[in-house]
Design a protein around this motif. Structure first.
Motif, PDB file in Angstrom:
ATOM      1  N   SER A  24      -0.595  39.747  -0.237  1.00 40.54           N
ATOM      2  CA  SER A  24      -1.846  39.196  -0.774  1.00 40.54           C
ATOM      3  C   SER A  24      -1.249  38.472  -1.732  1.00 40.54           C
ATOM      4  O   SER A  24      -0.603  39.025  -2.777  1.00 40.54           O
ATOM      5  N   MET A  25      -1.904  37.410  -2.061  1.00 40.79           N
ATOM      6  CA  MET A  25      -1.839  36.572  -3.418  1.00 40.79           C
ATOM      7  C   MET A  25      -3.029  37.100  -4.375  1.00 40.79           C
ATOM      8  O   MET A  25      -3.919  37.188  -4.205  1.00 40.79           O
ATOM      9  N   PRO A  26      -2.389  37.432  -5.253  1.00 38.13           N
ATOM     10  CA  PRO A  26      -3.336  37.987  -6.646  1.00 38.13           C
ATOM     11  C   PRO A  26      -3.897  36.564  -7.144  1.00 38.13           C
ATOM     12  O   PRO A  26      -3.291  35.506  -7.136  1.00 38.13           O
ATOM     13  N   THR A  27      -5.077  36.783  -7.545  1.00 34.45           N
ATOM     14  CA  THR A  27      -5.855  35.771  -8.150  1.00 34.45           C
ATOM     15  C   THR A  27      -5.690  35.829  -9.581  1.00 34.45           C
ATOM     16  O   THR A  27      -6.240  34.692 -10.109  1.00 34.45           O
ATOM     17  N   ALA A  28      -5.652  36.713 -10.274  1.00 37.43           N
ATOM     18  CA  ALA A  28      -5.246  36.825 -11.717  1.00 37.43           C
ATOM     19  C   ALA A  28      -4.395  38.062 -12.057  1.00 37.43           C
ATOM     20  O   ALA A  28      -4.267  39.185 -11.288  1.00 37.43           O
ATOM     21  N   VAL A  29      -3.746  38.052 -13.308  1.00 39.53           N
ATOM     22  CA  VAL A  29      -3.268  39.015 -13.743  1.00 39.53           C
ATOM     23  C   VAL A  29      -3.775  39.770 -15.019  1.00 39.53           C
ATOM     24  O   VAL A  29      -3.507  40.847 -15.403  1.00 39.53           O
ATOM     25  N   ASP A  30      -4.902  39.053 -15.471  1.00 41.70           N
ATOM     26  CA  ASP A  30      -5.787  39.651 -16.454  1.00 41.70           C
ATOM     27  C   ASP A  30      -6.451  40.986 -15.892  1.00 41.70           C
ATOM     28  O   ASP A  30      -6.989  40.732 -14.598  1.00 41.70           O
ATOM     29  N   PRO A  31      -6.303  42.313 -16.449  1.00 40.57           N
ATOM     30  CA  PRO A  31      -6.557  43.324 -15.716  1.00 40.57           C
ATOM     31  C   PRO A  31      -8.114  43.541 -15.337  1.00 40.57           C
ATOM     32  O   PRO A  31      -8.510  44.316 -14.755  1.00 40.57           O
ATOM     33  N   HIS A  32      -8.819  42.823 -15.918  1.00 41.85           N
ATOM     34  CA  HIS A  32     -10.405  43.054 -15.878  1.00 41.85           C
ATOM     35  C   HIS A  32     -11.093  41.839 -15.483  1.00 41.85           C
ATOM     36  O   HIS A  32     -12.316  41.883 -15.599  1.00 41.85           O
ATOM     37  N   PHE A  33     -10.220  40.727 -15.120  1.00 42.68           N
ATOM     38  CA  PHE A  33     -10.856  39.574 -14.820  1.00 42.68           C
ATOM     39  C   PHE A  33     -11.549  39.621 -13.036  1.00 42.68           C
ATOM     40  O   PHE A  33     -12.750  39.198 -12.981  1.00 42.68           O
ATOM     41  N   HIS A  34     -10.733  40.010 -12.252  1.00 44.24           N
ATOM     42  CA  HIS A  34     -11.323  39.991 -11.036  1.00 44.24           C
ATOM     43  C   HIS A  34     -10.887  41.500 -10.240  1.00 44.24           C
ATOM     44  O   HIS A  34      -9.730  41.647  -9.900  1.00 44.24           O
ATOM     45  N   ASN A  35     -11.955  42.212  -9.710  1.00 49.12           N
ATOM     46  CA  ASN A  35     -11.698  43.538  -9.149  1.00 49.12           C
ATOM     47  C   ASN A  35     -11.190  43.247  -7.753  1.00 49.12           C
ATOM     48  O   ASN A  35     -11.820  43.273  -6.708  1.00 49.12           O
ATOM     49  N   LEU A  36      -9.836  43.216  -7.514  1.00 47.32           N
ATOM     50  CA  LEU A  36      -9.278  42.756  -5.996  1.00 47.32           C
ATOM     51  C   LEU A  36      -8.033  43.560  -6.017  1.00 47.32           C
ATOM     52  O   LEU A  36      -7.195  43.765  -7.003  1.00 47.32           O
ATOM     53  N   VAL A  37      -7.844  44.309  -4.815  1.00 45.06           N
ATOM     54  CA  VAL A  37      -6.744  45.245  -4.640  1.00 45.06           C
ATOM     55  C   VAL A  37      -5.319  44.585  -5.074  1.00 45.06           C
ATOM     56  O   VAL A  37      -4.587  45.181  -6.162  1.00 45.06           O
ATOM     57  N   PRO A  38      -4.775  43.446  -4.639  1.00 47.14           N
ATOM     58  CA  PRO A  38      -3.541  42.903  -5.108  1.00 47.14           C
ATOM     59  C   PRO A  38      -3.584  42.718  -6.697  1.00 47.14           C
ATOM     60  O   PRO A  38      -2.638  43.046  -7.396  1.00 47.14           O
ATOM     61  N   ASN A  39      -4.521  42.390  -7.226  1.00 44.59           N
ATOM     62  CA  ASN A  39      -4.813  42.103  -8.940  1.00 44.59           C
ATOM     63  C   ASN A  39      -4.439  43.432  -9.481  1.00 44.59           C
ATOM     64  O   ASN A  39      -3.952  43.662 -10.339  1.00 44.59           O
ATOM     65  N   ASN A  40      -5.270  44.654  -9.006  1.00 39.51           N
ATOM     66  CA  ASN A  40      -5.289  45.845  -9.555  1.00 39.51           C
ATOM     67  C   ASN A  40      -3.993  46.557  -9.233  1.00 39.51           C
ATOM     68  O   ASN A  40      -3.418  47.101 -10.080  1.00 39.51           O
ATOM     69  N   ALA A  41      -3.376  46.226  -8.287  1.00 42.80           N
ATOM     70  CA  ALA A  41      -1.998  46.886  -7.882  1.00 42.80           C
ATOM     71  C   ALA A  41      -0.936  46.305  -8.889  1.00 42.80           C
ATOM     72  O   ALA A  41      -0.127  47.276  -9.312  1.00 42.80           O
ATOM     73  N   ILE A  42      -0.839  45.103  -9.172  1.00 45.15           N
ATOM     74  CA  ILE A  42      -0.033  44.380 -10.041  1.00 45.15           C
ATOM     75  C   ILE A  42      -0.342  45.139 -11.450  1.00 45.15           C
ATOM     76  O   ILE A  42       0.496  45.527 -12.416  1.00 45.15           O
ATOM     77  N   ALA A  43      -1.523  45.102 -11.816  1.00 45.70           N
ATOM     78  CA  ALA A  43      -2.197  45.802 -13.204  1.00 45.70           C
ATOM     79  C   ALA A  43      -1.524  47.026 -13.412  1.00 45.70           C
ATOM     80  O   ALA A  43      -0.967  47.453 -14.510  1.00 45.70           O
ATOM     81  N   ALA A  44      -1.299  47.838 -12.390  1.00 48.90           N
ATOM     82  CA  ALA A  44      -1.072  49.192 -12.316  1.00 48.90           C
ATOM     83  C   ALA A  44       0.476  49.569 -12.820  1.00 48.90           C
ATOM     84  O   ALA A  44       0.598  50.693 -13.225  1.00 48.90           O
ATOM     85  N   HIS A  45       1.122  48.322 -12.588  1.00 45.37           N
ATOM     86  CA  HIS A  45       2.755  48.682 -13.046  1.00 45.37           C
ATOM     87  C   HIS A  45       2.633  48.543 -14.619  1.00 45.37           C
ATOM     88  O   HIS A  45       3.397  49.218 -15.272  1.00 45.37           O
ATOM     89  N   VAL A  46       1.793  47.708 -15.300  1.00 48.17           N
ATOM     90  CA  VAL A  46       1.846  47.295 -16.624  1.00 48.17           C
ATOM     91  C   VAL A  46       0.966  48.259 -17.512  1.00 48.17           C
ATOM     92  O   VAL A  46       1.249  48.477 -18.528  1.00 48.17           O
ATOM     93  N   PHE A  47      -0.230  48.473 -16.934  1.00 49.58           N
ATOM     94  CA  PHE A  47      -1.276  49.116 -17.618  1.00 49.58           C
ATOM     95  C   PHE A  47      -1.703  50.470 -16.944  1.00 49.58           C
ATOM     96  O   PHE A  47      -1.508  50.690 -15.883  1.00 49.58           O
ATOM     97  N   ASP A  48      -1.947  51.266 -17.917  1.00 49.85           N
ATOM     98  CA  ASP A  48      -2.447  52.476 -17.340  1.00 49.85           C
ATOM     99  C   ASP A  48      -3.819  52.927 -17.411  1.00 49.85           C
ATOM    100  O   ASP A  48      -4.661  52.182 -17.950  1.00 49.85           O
ATOM    101  N   ARG A  49      -4.397  53.987 -16.815  1.00 50.98           N
ATOM    102  CA  ARG A  49      -5.570  54.398 -16.715  1.00 50.98           C
ATOM    103  C   ARG A  49      -5.884  55.761 -17.583  1.00 50.98           C
ATOM    104  O   ARG A  49      -5.149  56.516 -17.454  1.00 50.98           O
ATOM    105  N   LEU A  50      -7.180  55.856 -17.964  1.00 48.82           N
ATOM    106  CA  LEU A  50      -7.506  57.182 -18.452  1.00 48.82           C
ATOM    107  C   LEU A  50      -7.442  58.377 -17.489  1.00 48.82           C
ATOM    108  O   LEU A  50      -6.744  59.366 -17.816  1.00 48.82           O
ATOM    109  N   VAL A  51      -7.766  57.753 -16.359  1.00 51.59           N
ATOM    110  CA  VAL A  51      -7.598  58.945 -15.213  1.00 51.59           C
ATOM    111  C   VAL A  51      -7.005  58.381 -14.087  1.00 51.59           C
ATOM    112  O   VAL A  51      -7.052  57.307 -13.923  1.00 51.59           O
ATOM    113  N   HIS A  52      -6.035  58.927 -13.407  1.00 47.38           N
ATOM    114  CA  HIS A  52      -5.299  58.406 -12.274  1.00 47.38           C
ATOM    115  C   HIS A  52      -5.785  59.122 -10.965  1.00 47.38           C
ATOM    116  O   HIS A  52      -6.797  60.107 -11.167  1.00 47.38           O
TER     117      HIS A  52
END
Length: 516
Positions: A24-52
């Motif tokens: 799937s084509m990501p629509t953005a790498v800004d981690p808060h711009f577009h709640n979409l699976v391909p975007n979120n998965a790419i963000a999860a490599h670079v950014f962490d979350r409080l809870v996993h």
């Protein structure tokens, strides 16, 4: 000797690198711009979350090593000591506070994350490793919701989306450091040797964007990549025959469904047979939506189009996910009953309808769209399928100015709960509260909203589950959307690699591990 050394060096470099073909084509790498699976998965490599979330979407500690409710409307989160961002700055509670302020402030988001932060009234930094979050009302889902929000350094609170696209703001605390993003082609990442959860197995990761199914499968068969996501079903038999390849599966948190324009008196892609304009919007009638559901032969789609690598859907999430109602069975295939309902609704001759959907986002999405159109034609709805790239579909059809009458879409539950599709897809749209952010048909049902509101404020887990089940039953009973199937997520790797297959569809390099 030099040649042998060079060969050893090249072999070692390959052993330290991982190349994955993404579907799937990501629509953005800004981690808060577009709640979409391909975007979120790419963000999860670079950014962490409080809870996993683990591979089954159960909550586990992330940047927060512990959390607890202080009162009915207050949660305390205790951060890990010693976590640093990629630029060496220490992670502190103020970074979390800045992140939570940024989420609702991101402009022009086509799919905002505000549904996950809407309950927050205030964030108080107690000390560098402790923060308390006060909610407007009891919010038992807050830890689940925060498992979806990537944490950024405070200095990027005001960063524009373009700053993430050019890499200058791509600084997280995740397992990999950002190197580059070439839109439509690839994302490259480098290992974060200081990662708090252990050194990832790969020094370099390349995420190639390969939407074409045949090309993606061929790249694995030829050895050009180490792994592929969204294994194309047309290539499944060929991959099974290869002893040097492995397949990894998980029942998905995604439902494929039809969404309808139920808001407008007239809808743009429906007409009388012969093309004359309609006086009313037939999709506003529950009986018409039920007729469409009865016209769909789900078992046939699962068998013929999905190679039995899917599950016929009757609800919003497959069995086993929190809040999924066991009473929502797939609507039986009943074309005679569908024709009867159309006559009862005042459409004995049927009508024309264009079904829109993607051709590059979900497994066999265009073929499913075409099959549904053919099934509708057999009950008197002269349906035409029009598929297009997913990015174009989003650009043309976003609420509130939805441009379509009927859409084939998919929804994956970020949280692993039915609350996710209920809030995002079916709640009455309200951008200020973050409800209904993906409700493209502008569906609204006061009974559903009331049940959902009660569920989101209920701390007792069993009671919350029952309320979510009831809310789901109200929505499906009204045929607000028509579920078609639940996906089965499939990855393929070369022999020697293991992947922890995930319900959330995320393809995460840190969980591809080489055999010992």
């Amino acid at each position: 000797m030099l040649m042998a050394l060079a060969m050893l060096t090249a072999s070692a470099a390959r052993a330290q690198s991982l190349t994955i073909a993404l579907a799937s084509m990501p629509t953005a790498v800004d981690p808060h711009f577009h709640n979409l699976v391909p975007n979120n998965a790419i963000a999860a490599h670079v950014f962490d979350r409080l809870v996993h979330q683990d591979e089954r979407q159960r909550l586990i500690p992330g940047l927060a090593e512990a959390w607890r409710p202080v009162s009915d409307t207050e949660w305390e989160f205790r951060l890990r000591r010693g976590v640093v961002f990629h630029d060496g700055a220490p992670l502190e509670a103020e970074d979390v506070a800045a992140t939570l302020r940024r989420v609702p402030a991101v402009p022009n988001s086509p799919g905002p994350f505000t549904q996950f932060t809407r309950s927050i009234a205030a964030v108080e930094v107690i000390d560098p490793l402790t923060l308390r979050i006060r909610t407007r009302s009891p919010a038992p889902l807050l830890p689940i919701d925060l498992s979806v929000i990537p944490i950024i350094p405070r200095r990027f609170e005001g960063a524009a989306t373009s700053a993430f696209a050019n890499g200058s703001a791509m600084v997280g605390s995740g397992p990999f450091r950002f190197e580059s993003f070439v839109p439509g082609e690839r994302v490259t990442l480098l290992r974060n040797d200081a990662y708090w959860d252990g050194r990832p197995p790969w020094a370099r990761v390349t995420l190639r964007i390969v939407p074409n199914d045949s090309t993606r499968a061929a790249s694995l068969l030829a050895g050009d990549v180490d792994a592929v996501e969204a294994v194309p079903l047309t290539q499944l038999a060929a991959l099974r025959r290869r002893p040097d390849l492995r397949l990894w599966r998980a029942v998905s948190n995604r439902v494929m469904f039809l969404s309808f324009d139920t808001h407008r008196d007239l809808t743009p892609f429906a007409a009388e047979r012969g093309g004359r304009p309609l006086a009313t919007n037939p999709l506003r009638d529950r009986r018409v939506r039920l007729a469409i559901s009865k016209a769909i032969n789900r078992p046939l789609i699962v068998e013929r189009l999905m190679e039995n690598e899917a599950i016929a859907a009757g609800g919003l999430l497959a069995e086993g996910f929190f809040g999924a109602s066991p009473r929502l069975a797939p609507e039986p295939f009943d074309p005679d009953g569908a024709r009867h309902l159309l006559r009862e609704a005042g459409w004995p001759q049927g009508f024309q309808l264009t079904l829109h959907g993607p051709n590059d986002r979900f497994p066999n999405d265009e073929r499913i769209l075409q099959a549904v159109a053919q099934m509708l034609a057999r009950i008197g709805i002269e349906a035409r399928a029009e598929a297009m790239p997913f990015n174009l579909l989003l650009a043309r059809g976003g609420p509130p100015d939805h441009a379509f009458s009927a859409l084939l879409l998919g929804w994956g539950s970020n949280t692993g709960e039915v609350s996710s599709p209920l809030r995002g897809l079916l709640a009455t749209p309200d951008r200020q509260t973050g409800m209904g952010v993906a409700n493209r048909g502008r569906y609204s049902n006061a009974a559903l909203d009331a049940l959902l509101s009660r569920a989101l404020g209920t701390v007792a887990e069993d009671e919350r589950r029952q309320l979510l089940e009831q809310a789901s039953e109200v929505a499906i009973g009204d045929h607000a959307i028509v579920p078609v199937l639940y996906q089965v997520n499939i990855w393929a790797t070369r022999r020697g690699l293991t992947y922890a297959a995930r319900a959330d569809e995320w393809t995460l390099a840190q969980f591809f591990t080489p055999d010992p």
